[in-house]
Write a protein that holds these residues in place. Structure first.
Motif, PDB file in Angstrom:
ATOM      1  N   MET A 119      28.812-119.658  34.014  1.00  0.00           N
ATOM      2  CA  MET A 119      29.852-118.642  33.854  1.00  0.00           C
ATOM      3  C   MET A 119      31.224-119.309  33.830  1.00  0.00           C
ATOM      4  SD  MET A 119      28.732-115.604  33.460  1.00  0.00           S
ATOM      5  CE  MET A 119      27.308-114.569  33.680  1.00  0.00           C
ATOM      6  N   LYS A 120      31.407-120.299  34.703  1.00  0.00           N
ATOM      7  CA  LYS A 120      32.670-121.061  34.731  1.00  0.00           C
ATOM      8  C   LYS A 120      32.922-121.701  33.366  1.00  0.00           C
ATOM      9  CE  LYS A 120      32.905-123.171  39.093  1.00  0.00           C
ATOM     10  NZ  LYS A 120      33.044-124.380  39.916  1.00  0.00           N
ATOM     11  N   GLN A 157      23.728-113.168  46.661  1.00  0.00           N
ATOM     12  CA  GLN A 157      24.502-113.512  45.470  1.00  0.00           C
ATOM     13  C   GLN A 157      25.767-112.659  45.414  1.00  0.00           C
ATOM     14  OE1 GLN A 157      22.062-114.024  42.181  1.00  0.00           O
ATOM     15  NE2 GLN A 157      23.670-114.691  40.832  1.00  0.00           N
ATOM     16  N   LEU A 213      33.775-118.979  30.768  1.00  0.00           N
ATOM     17  CA  LEU A 213      35.059-118.279  30.944  1.00  0.00           C
ATOM     18  C   LEU A 213      36.260-119.189  30.788  1.00  0.00           C
ATOM     19  CD1 LEU A 213      34.281-115.912  33.930  1.00  0.00           C
ATOM     20  CD2 LEU A 213      35.024-115.216  31.649  1.00  0.00           C
ATOM     21  N   SER A 234      27.824-109.545  34.228  1.00  0.00           N
ATOM     22  CA  SER A 234      26.875-110.460  34.843  1.00  0.00           C
ATOM     23  C   SER A 234      25.589-109.716  35.253  1.00  0.00           C
ATOM     24  CB  SER A 234      27.567-111.119  36.037  1.00  0.00           C
ATOM     25  OG  SER A 234      26.659-111.828  36.804  1.00  0.00           O
ATOM     26  N   GLN A 285      37.837-112.304  28.385  1.00  0.00           N
ATOM     27  CA  GLN A 285      38.225-112.841  29.695  1.00  0.00           C
ATOM     28  C   GLN A 285      38.241-111.762  30.785  1.00  0.00           C
ATOM     29  OE1 GLN A 285      39.870-116.361  29.975  1.00  0.00           O
ATOM     30  NE2 GLN A 285      38.414-116.516  28.305  1.00  0.00           N
ATOM     31  N   PRO A 286      37.107-111.141  31.008  1.00  0.00           N
ATOM     32  CA  PRO A 286      37.067-110.058  31.999  1.00  0.00           C
ATOM     33  C   PRO A 286      37.317-110.580  33.418  1.00  0.00           C
ATOM     34  CG  PRO A 286      34.867-110.679  31.357  1.00  0.00           C
ATOM     35  CD  PRO A 286      35.783-111.456  30.474  1.00  0.00           C
ATOM     36  N   LEU A 301      33.631-108.256  35.212  1.00  0.00           N
ATOM     37  CA  LEU A 301      32.842-109.475  35.124  1.00  0.00           C
ATOM     38  C   LEU A 301      31.493-109.279  35.817  1.00  0.00           C
ATOM     39  CD1 LEU A 301      32.855-112.361  34.191  1.00  0.00           C
ATOM     40  CD2 LEU A 301      34.129-113.010  36.217  1.00  0.00           C
ATOM     41  N   GLU A 309      23.932-120.631  37.530  1.00  0.00           N
ATOM     42  CA  GLU A 309      24.525-119.494  36.817  1.00  0.00           C
ATOM     43  C   GLU A 309      26.045-119.503  36.970  1.00  0.00           C
ATOM     44  OE1 GLU A 309      24.085-115.533  38.222  1.00  0.00           O
ATOM     45  OE2 GLU A 309      23.945-114.737  36.188  1.00  0.00           O
ATOM     46  N   GLN A 310      26.479-119.790  38.177  1.00  0.00           N
ATOM     47  CA  GLN A 310      27.916-119.837  38.449  1.00  0.00           C
ATOM     48  C   GLN A 310      28.598-120.898  37.582  1.00  0.00           C
ATOM     49  OE1 GLN A 310      28.432-119.947  42.665  1.00  0.00           O
ATOM     50  NE2 GLN A 310      30.660-119.970  42.515  1.00  0.00           N
ATOM     51  N   ARG A 341      33.829-116.090  42.706  1.00  0.00           N
ATOM     52  CA  ARG A 341      34.012-117.097  43.758  1.00  0.00           C
ATOM     53  C   ARG A 341      34.257-118.457  43.104  1.00  0.00           C
ATOM     54  NH1 ARG A 341      28.663-116.931  46.612  1.00  0.00           N
ATOM     55  NH2 ARG A 341      28.110-118.485  45.087  1.00  0.00           N
ATOM     56  N   ARG A 342      35.171-119.233  43.659  1.00  0.00           N
ATOM     57  CA  ARG A 342      35.409-120.579  43.115  1.00  0.00           C
ATOM     58  C   ARG A 342      35.135-121.638  44.162  1.00  0.00           C
ATOM     59  NH1 ARG A 342      34.876-118.894  39.335  1.00  0.00           N
ATOM     60  NH2 ARG A 342      36.085-118.489  37.482  1.00  0.00           N
ATOM     61  N   ARG A 390      21.382-119.578  41.377  1.00  0.00           N
ATOM     62  CA  ARG A 390      22.730-119.016  41.548  1.00  0.00           C
ATOM     63  C   ARG A 390      23.814-120.050  41.253  1.00  0.00           C
ATOM     64  NH1 ARG A 390      20.184-116.471  45.823  1.00  0.00           N
ATOM     65  NH2 ARG A 390      20.989-117.856  47.422  1.00  0.00           N
ATOM     66  N   MET A 432      29.252-113.863  42.812  1.00  0.00           N
ATOM     67  CA  MET A 432      29.034-115.260  42.427  1.00  0.00           C
ATOM     68  C   MET A 432      30.008-115.768  41.390  1.00  0.00           C
ATOM     69  SD  MET A 432      25.823-114.374  40.073  1.00  0.00           S
ATOM     70  CE  MET A 432      26.061-113.043  38.908  1.00  0.00           C
ATOM     71  N   VAL A 433      30.348-114.892  40.459  1.00  0.00           N
ATOM     72  CA  VAL A 433      31.124-115.375  39.328  1.00  0.00           C
ATOM     73  C   VAL A 433      32.584-115.571  39.698  1.00  0.00           C
ATOM     74  CG1 VAL A 433      31.779-114.888  36.974  1.00  0.00           C
ATOM     75  CG2 VAL A 433      29.565-114.176  37.804  1.00  0.00           C
ATOM     76  N   GLU A 463      19.987-111.035  47.745  1.00  0.00           N
ATOM     77  CA  GLU A 463      19.663-112.442  47.984  1.00  0.00           C
ATOM     78  C   GLU A 463      20.900-113.281  48.296  1.00  0.00           C
ATOM     79  OE1 GLU A 463      17.496-113.566  44.585  1.00  0.00           O
ATOM     80  OE2 GLU A 463      15.712-112.452  45.166  1.00  0.00           O
TER      81      GLU A 463
END
Lengths: 222, 222
Positions: free
Chosen positions: B64-65, A215, B68, A81, A71-72, A77, B60-61, A221-222, B57, A218-219, A213
């Motif tokens: 990842m969600k 990005q 995780l 990625s 759970q990084p 993370l 991918e997001q 962000r919710r 993107r 990305m990970v 680009e």
């Protein structure tokens, strides 16, 4: 838990460096096989692509383990990625090197005039890959940015090679098919440069959270 | 929790289909722009590549969600892992289509004899991408396997195009530079076929846990 995590992150970095180094070595080897007309060396280097594929799988597995069990958060993370993207580009570099090796085998020692351009181009491609690995190891954003700029050089080489090939064919200075095979090798080297650019962009993303680009983080962000 | 997970997995499938469809549409569009010498259409289709990047993107997001926060197991994990690989190949298809669009702009309406081979090749490439999306939607292993076999057709087209270009240049039936640009377009289409093969292999992996390159249940294996 944290200790185990750090160990796995270190392992990830070591494996990425190993994969990058293997890419450099493979490009240099297939280019050597081209100029020596050494089909045996080309076949040997073709095997490297298999090894690069294996490294990709190992690293992907490691990344998945880190994502699922550790759970990084935030920065880590992003590293994972970026690693997942970098290995795809490195694997593609291995594929392009393999494609070059296949053409070397097909050419079976045939040479063309003006092929020294390919040699310069291969040096430029290896440098881009070496620099991107170096930028990753040293967390050097300026070096990564330099790799992106270097693409113009390799792209310019490709255009020159295209002109050379046109002239060779028109003036019948070379067997047309061999000349086109050399042009394809130039195309593969240009693509390798493109992948090095991608790697450099992912390194910058891993360090800054910003990607060319758009990005951005990305990970997280919710 | 499970309900939320199922919803996100459905969303993942919908997005993958959207991305695949966008790829098909882009290849078909740039090919049309080539034969019409329609630079405006080529510019328009170049924009699609940006849209494909955006979809990559988003997907991918989402993956990842899922990784995780939902701790997927076995089959679902394989689906997500395959999705992450498929989007990379689809993104590359978008890039190749963009490269073709750039050559269409450069060619600015120039045509060469024998270019109808490119048209056949583009049809074959679109079919491979369509079939791989279809195989994914219908979970059809046989269709995915068929995509892999179809690669030979597109590779054969490339060889024929190479011979055509050599002849055109030697007999001076075409401006050599334009002829080589057409050859590069053929190369990009062949690469698109290669990416469709990769997608098909990931679909088979998602369904069976077996991957051609020995990547068997990489994530679950310990």
């Amino acid at each position: 838990m944290r200790n185990q995590f750090d160990k796995q992150m270190d392992e990830l970095n070591i494996q990425l460096i190993r994969m990058g180094t293997m890419c450099e070595e493979t490009i240099a080897g297939v280019t050597k096989s081209l100029f020596e007309g050494n089909v045996i060396l080309a076949r040997e280097k073709k095997q490297n692509a298999r090894e690069i594929d294996r490294l990709e799988r190992d690293i992907e597995q490691l990344c998945m383990k880190l994502l699922l069990h550790q759970q990084p958060v935030a920065g880590d993370l992003r590293q994972i990625s970026a690693a997942l993207r970098m290995i795809t580009d490195m694997e593609r570099i291995g594929d392009q090197a393999e494609d070059i090796a296949e053409l070397v085998i097909l050419l079976n020692g045939s040479q063309i005039k003006g092929a020294e351009l390919i040699d310069d181009m291969a040096l430029a491609a290896v440098k881009m890959v070496t620099d991107s690995v170096e930028a990753f190891v040293r967390k050097d954003i300026a070096l990564a940015e330099n790799v992106i700029l270097e693409y113009d050089i390799i792209n310019n080489f490709f255009d020159r090679m295209k002109n050379t090939v046109v002239e060779l064919i028109i003036k019948q200075y070379a067997d047309a098919e061999s000349a086109l095979d050399f042009l394809m090798i130039a195309k593969y080297l240009e693509r390798i440069g493109g992948h090095a650019v991608n790697i450099a962009e992912w390194i910058i993303y891993a360090m800054t959270g910003k990607h060319k680009e758009g990005q951005n983080d990305m990970v997280c962000r919710r």
